[in-house]
Design a protein around this motif. Structure first.
Motif, mmCIF file in Angstrom:
data_model
loop_
_atom_site.group_PDB
_atom_site.id
_atom_site.type_symbol
_atom_site.label_atom_id
_atom_site.label_comp_id
_atom_site.label_asym_id
_atom_site.label_seq_id
_atom_site.Cartn_x
_atom_site.Cartn_y
_atom_site.Cartn_z
ATOM 1 N N VAL A 60 19.002 -21.445 -0.783
ATOM 2 C CA VAL A 60 20.235 -22.094 0.158
ATOM 3 C C VAL A 60 19.851 -21.704 1.730
ATOM 4 O O VAL A 60 20.180 -21.944 2.724
ATOM 5 C CB VAL A 60 21.232 -21.105 0.462
ATOM 6 C CG1 VAL A 60 22.246 -21.644 -1.507
ATOM 7 C CG2 VAL A 60 20.953 -19.551 -0.113
ATOM 8 N N GLY A 61 18.391 -20.916 2.035
ATOM 9 C CA GLY A 61 18.228 -20.607 3.429
ATOM 10 C C GLY A 61 16.498 -20.547 3.507
ATOM 11 O O GLY A 61 15.655 -20.552 2.550
ATOM 12 N N ALA A 71 17.706 -19.939 9.313
ATOM 13 C CA ALA A 71 17.764 -21.116 8.462
ATOM 14 C C ALA A 71 18.440 -21.956 7.251
ATOM 15 O O ALA A 71 17.920 -21.057 6.474
ATOM 16 C CB ALA A 71 17.009 -22.489 9.041
ATOM 17 N N PRO A 72 19.538 -22.394 7.693
ATOM 18 C CA PRO A 72 19.957 -22.567 5.720
ATOM 19 C C PRO A 72 19.524 -24.270 5.975
ATOM 20 O O PRO A 72 18.361 -24.965 6.254
ATOM 21 C CB PRO A 72 21.638 -23.679 6.035
ATOM 22 C CG PRO A 72 21.467 -23.897 7.839
ATOM 23 C CD PRO A 72 20.103 -23.159 8.593
ATOM 24 N N LEU A 73 18.852 -24.301 4.212
ATOM 25 C CA LEU A 73 17.913 -25.538 3.626
ATOM 26 C C LEU A 73 19.604 -26.249 2.988
ATOM 27 O O LEU A 73 20.385 -26.231 2.731
ATOM 28 C CB LEU A 73 17.825 -24.576 2.123
ATOM 29 C CG LEU A 73 15.657 -23.492 2.691
ATOM 30 C CD1 LEU A 73 15.541 -23.599 1.644
ATOM 31 C CD2 LEU A 73 15.058 -24.978 3.639
ATOM 32 N N ALA A 95 15.969 -27.004 7.479
ATOM 33 C CA ALA A 95 14.884 -27.457 7.130
ATOM 34 C C ALA A 95 15.293 -27.986 5.869
ATOM 35 O O ALA A 95 16.897 -27.608 4.977
ATOM 36 C CB ALA A 95 14.343 -25.683 6.990
ATOM 37 N N GLY A 96 14.332 -28.641 5.086
ATOM 38 C CA GLY A 96 14.709 -29.031 3.194
ATOM 39 C C GLY A 96 13.994 -28.635 2.195
ATOM 40 O O GLY A 96 12.757 -28.265 2.487
ATOM 41 N N VAL A 137 7.730 -14.934 3.948
ATOM 42 C CA VAL A 137 9.194 -15.520 4.297
ATOM 43 C C VAL A 137 9.705 -15.718 3.208
ATOM 44 O O VAL A 137 9.788 -15.511 1.620
ATOM 45 C CB VAL A 137 7.998 -17.486 4.276
ATOM 46 C CG1 VAL A 137 9.557 -18.878 3.581
ATOM 47 C CG2 VAL A 137 7.176 -17.877 4.899
ATOM 48 N N ARG A 138 11.315 -15.277 3.667
ATOM 49 C CA ARG A 138 12.190 -15.372 1.885
ATOM 50 C C ARG A 138 13.174 -16.414 2.222
ATOM 51 O O ARG A 138 13.831 -17.270 3.221
ATOM 52 C CB ARG A 138 12.916 -14.423 3.180
ATOM 53 C CG ARG A 138 12.091 -12.536 2.916
ATOM 54 C CD ARG A 138 12.417 -11.104 4.183
ATOM 55 N NE ARG A 138 14.013 -11.059 3.578
ATOM 56 C CZ ARG A 138 13.799 -10.089 2.382
ATOM 57 N NH1 ARG A 138 12.943 -9.561 2.461
ATOM 58 N NH2 ARG A 138 15.414 -9.774 1.788
ATOM 59 N N VAL A 139 13.496 -16.472 0.766
ATOM 60 C CA VAL A 139 13.828 -17.503 0.238
ATOM 61 C C VAL A 139 15.262 -17.461 -0.061
ATOM 62 O O VAL A 139 15.009 -17.053 -1.248
ATOM 63 C CB VAL A 139 12.859 -18.864 -0.026
ATOM 64 C CG1 VAL A 139 14.564 -20.281 -0.606
ATOM 65 C CG2 VAL A 139 12.184 -19.224 0.282
ATOM 66 N N PRO A 140 16.266 -17.233 0.598
ATOM 67 C CA PRO A 140 17.910 -16.671 -0.487
ATOM 68 C C PRO A 140 17.984 -18.117 -1.111
ATOM 69 O O PRO A 140 17.916 -19.699 -0.873
ATOM 70 C CB PRO A 140 18.690 -16.796 0.573
ATOM 71 C CG PRO A 140 17.625 -16.515 2.087
ATOM 72 C CD PRO A 140 16.685 -17.110 1.783
ATOM 73 N N ARG A 141 18.454 -17.433 -2.698
ATOM 74 C CA ARG A 141 19.050 -18.469 -3.258
ATOM 75 C C ARG A 141 20.610 -18.401 -4.184
ATOM 76 O O ARG A 141 21.192 -17.273 -3.665
ATOM 77 C CB ARG A 141 17.647 -17.972 -4.518
ATOM 78 C CG ARG A 141 16.536 -18.492 -4.208
ATOM 79 C CD ARG A 141 15.195 -18.348 -5.462
ATOM 80 N NE ARG A 141 16.162 -17.422 -6.709
ATOM 81 C CZ ARG A 141 15.536 -17.543 -7.581
ATOM 82 N NH1 ARG A 141 14.633 -18.555 -7.898
ATOM 83 N NH2 ARG A 141 15.997 -17.403 -9.009
#
Length: 206
Positions: A60-61, A71-73, A95-96, A137-141
């Motif tokens: 989600v980001g 940023a949101p994804l 971002a996507g 780099v962190r990617v919340p889910r």
């Protein structure tokens, strides 16, 4: 390389290079990675082991502390021509994620793409070329887990020599690629001449 990966290549290399403006004033060119950040060069840092893979979940980001990016994804599908859609130009901080590919943190090569700039100024991945080995780099889910990745390399490739398999090839471990435009800008065509790619692997969860 499978068809899905090739469609991603087709899109990324066609990202429009939008004139970098901010309140009508020209901004400097986006940073480009140095030779020391390439794959296979020594960073002097101790390698960070790969963490156990996570189950698949929708990201989600994207958070990059060194760039002050939070940023949101959005999910990026294929369009009617079989190419990956891009985030809208009107959203600078968006971002996507290639939603038909691997989920960030799961086994495989997950792909995040974003604009380097828009007609109104620098965009979400403007500073991507300044990242260095060891950055995170962190990617919340959606499952409440944040996948944490460590940068292994940052490279820039010309559009006519993009290494498809190197960037998008399958992996037996959780890998992440962040991609934006770079490699110089052609003012005549208003396009960038290549792409900046960040290589990272899963090293933790939060």
């Amino acid at each position: 390389m499978n068809r899905a990966a090739r469609t991603v290549v087709a899109l990324v290399l066609l990202f429009w290079g939008l004139t970098v403006l901010s309140n009508g004033q020209a901004s400097g060119p986006p940073p480009q990675p140095g030779a020391a950040q390439a794959l296979g060069t020594s960073s002097g840092l101790a390698p960070v082991p790969t963490a156990p893979p996570l189950a698949a979940a929708v990201p989600v980001g994207v958070v990059i502390p060194e760039l002050q990016v939070d940023a949101p994804l959005m999910g990026l599908p294929l369009d009617e021509d079989g190419r990956l859609a891009t985030p809208p130009d009107s959203e600078r901080n968006l971002a996507g994620w290639y939603q038909a590919g691997a989920s960030p943190g799961a086994v495989g090569t997950a792909i995040l793409a974003g604009h380097v700039d828009t007609a109104t100024g620098p965009a979400v991945f403007y500073g991507l070329g300044s990242l260095a080995k060891g950055n995170t780099v962190r990617v919340p889910r959606t499952d409440g887990i944040t996948a944490v990745f460590t940068v292994d390399a940052v490279e820039v490739y010309p559009a006519d020599a993009f290494p498809d398999d190197k960037v998008y090839g399958p992996s037996s471990t959780p890998q992440l690629r962040l991609i934006t435009c770079g490699g110089g800008f052609d003012k005549k065509t208003q396009r960038y001449l290549g792409n900046v790619v960040v290589f990272a692997h899963l090293t933790g969860r939060a």
